[in-house]
Scaffold this active site. Sequence first.
Site, short mmCIF file in Angstrom:
data_model
loop_
_atom_site.label_atom_id
_atom_site.label_comp_id
_atom_site.label_asym_id
_atom_site.label_seq_id
_atom_site.Cartn_x
_atom_site.Cartn_y
_atom_site.Cartn_z
N LYS A 13 0.83 -1.21 0.00
CA LYS A 13 0.00 0.00 0.00
C LYS A 13 0.86 1.26 0.00
O LYS A 13 0.64 2.18 -0.78
CB LYS A 13 -0.91 0.05 1.24
CG LYS A 13 -1.88 -1.10 1.35
CD LYS A 13 -2.76 -0.98 2.59
CE LYS A 13 -2.00 -1.02 3.90
NZ LYS A 13 -1.35 -2.32 4.18
N ARG A 88 -9.01 1.36 8.84
CA ARG A 88 -8.68 -0.04 9.11
C ARG A 88 -9.82 -0.75 9.82
O ARG A 88 -9.70 -1.95 10.10
CB ARG A 88 -7.43 -0.11 9.98
CG ARG A 88 -6.14 -0.33 9.19
CD ARG A 88 -5.01 -0.44 10.19
NE ARG A 88 -3.86 -1.14 9.72
CZ ARG A 88 -2.77 -0.54 9.24
NH1 ARG A 88 -2.73 0.75 9.11
NH2 ARG A 88 -1.73 -1.26 8.90
P1 ADP Z 1 2.24 -1.78 3.24
O1 ADP Z 1 2.29 -0.28 3.15
O2 ADP Z 1 1.03 -2.37 2.57
O3 ADP Z 1 2.42 -2.31 4.63
P2 ADP Z 1 4.83 -1.67 1.83
O4 ADP Z 1 4.51 -0.75 0.67
O5 ADP Z 1 5.65 -1.10 2.94
O6 ADP Z 1 3.48 -2.35 2.40
O7 ADP Z 1 5.53 -2.98 1.22
C1 ADP Z 1 5.93 -4.06 2.06
C2 ADP Z 1 7.29 -4.58 1.61
O8 ADP Z 1 7.18 -5.21 0.32
C3 ADP Z 1 8.35 -3.49 1.46
O9 ADP Z 1 9.59 -4.02 1.85
C4 ADP Z 1 8.31 -3.15 -0.02
O10 ADP Z 1 9.55 -2.62 -0.46
C5 ADP Z 1 8.00 -4.52 -0.65
N1 ADP Z 1 7.17 -4.41 -1.86
C6 ADP Z 1 6.19 -3.51 -2.14
N2 ADP Z 1 5.63 -3.75 -3.34
C7 ADP Z 1 6.24 -4.86 -3.83
C8 ADP Z 1 6.10 -5.64 -5.04
N3 ADP Z 1 5.19 -5.34 -5.96
N4 ADP Z 1 6.91 -6.72 -5.18
C9 ADP Z 1 7.81 -7.05 -4.22
N5 ADP Z 1 8.00 -6.37 -3.08
C10 ADP Z 1 7.23 -5.29 -2.88
P1 AMP Z 2 1.24 0.69 8.93
O1 AMP Z 2 2.43 1.56 8.84
O2 AMP Z 2 0.08 1.20 8.11
O3 AMP Z 2 1.55 -0.76 8.67
O4 AMP Z 2 0.72 0.77 10.45
C1 AMP Z 2 1.52 0.32 11.52
C2 AMP Z 2 0.68 0.19 12.79
O5 AMP Z 2 0.14 1.47 13.16
C3 AMP Z 2 -0.53 -0.73 12.69
O6 AMP Z 2 -0.22 -2.11 12.88
C4 AMP Z 2 -1.41 -0.16 13.82
O7 AMP Z 2 -0.95 -0.60 15.09
C5 AMP Z 2 -1.17 1.33 13.72
N1 AMP Z 2 -2.12 1.97 12.78
C6 AMP Z 2 -1.85 2.57 11.60
N2 AMP Z 2 -2.97 3.02 11.02
C7 AMP Z 2 -4.00 2.66 11.84
C8 AMP Z 2 -5.41 2.81 11.80
N3 AMP Z 2 -6.03 3.40 10.76
N4 AMP Z 2 -6.14 2.32 12.84
C9 AMP Z 2 -5.55 1.74 13.88
N5 AMP Z 2 -4.23 1.54 13.98
C10 AMP Z 2 -3.45 2.00 12.99
#
Ligand code: ADP
Ligand code: AMP
Length: 213
Positions: A13, A88
Amino acid sequence: MKIIMLGAPGAGKGTQAKMIAERYKIPHISTGDIFRANIKNNTELGLEAKKYMDQGLLVPDELTVKILLDRVAKEDCADGYVLDGFPRTIPQAQVLEDALARQGEKIDYAVNVDVPDENIVRRMSGRRACLKCGATYHVEHIPPKAEGICDTCGSELVLRDDDRPETVQNRLKVYHDQTQPLIDFYTARGVLKTVDGTADMQDVFSAITEILG
Ligand code: ADP
Ligand code: AMP
C-alpha cells in the site's frame, strides 16, 4: 481525487501510495507514518500508540480518527489525497464517510492491493524503513543503492519493531478480523478496485493508473 489504499500489512500500500501521490500531485497520508514520527519524537500520542503497535494491534479508533480528520482538513488536501493505512475498521470508514458527506464529498476509489498471506511474512521480514522520511525498501525486491542507507535522505534503515515474524502473524489476524470487512463496505459503495499485488511494483502501478485514469 480521494483514494483509499486497502490490503494486508505488507501488501504494498505504502509503496503504491507514494507513486500515486507523485503522479497525481496529491498528499500521501499514512497513519502508520504519523504514529511512527510521534514515537520517534517521544510525544504523548507516540507513547500511547506504541503500546498497541508493538503487539500488532490497532491503535484505538478515537485516537486514530481524530488524527486523520485533522490531517485531511489541512489546505494541501483541498484537491484530494491518498490514504494509506486508514481506514482499518468499519467505524473508521463510517466516520470518514460522514465527515466527507457533510461537505458533499466522497471517496472516489478504494484500491485493494491483493497479496495472499503466504507472501506477506517474507515481504515484511525483508522490509526496511527509513524512520526519518518514510521511504520503504525491500532487501531483495527493492533494495536501496547502499545497504542499510536511505536513498532519499541518507538516514539509517531499520527493521520495524512490528515487522518481526511473531508480530506479523498478529497483524495478519487483526487484518482479517477488522480490516478485510472494508472490502464489502467499499464494494457496496461501488468504488472498490482490486489489483494483483504479487506483480512487480511497476506493473502494480500500471494497473492502478489504468483505473485512476
Ligand atoms: P504496506 O504499506 O502495505 O504495509 P509496503 O509498501 O511497505 O506495504 O511494502 C511491504 C514490503 O514489500 C516493502 O519491503 C516493499 O519494499 C515490498 N514491496 C512492495 N511492493 C512490492 C512488489 N510489488 N513486489 C515485491 N516487493 C514489494
Ligand atoms: P502501517 O504503517 O500502516 O503498517 O501501520 C503500523 C501500525 O500502526 C498498525 O499495525 C497499527 O498498530 C497502527 N495503525 C496505523 N494506522 C492505523 C489505523 N487506521 N487504525 C488503527 N491503527 C493503525
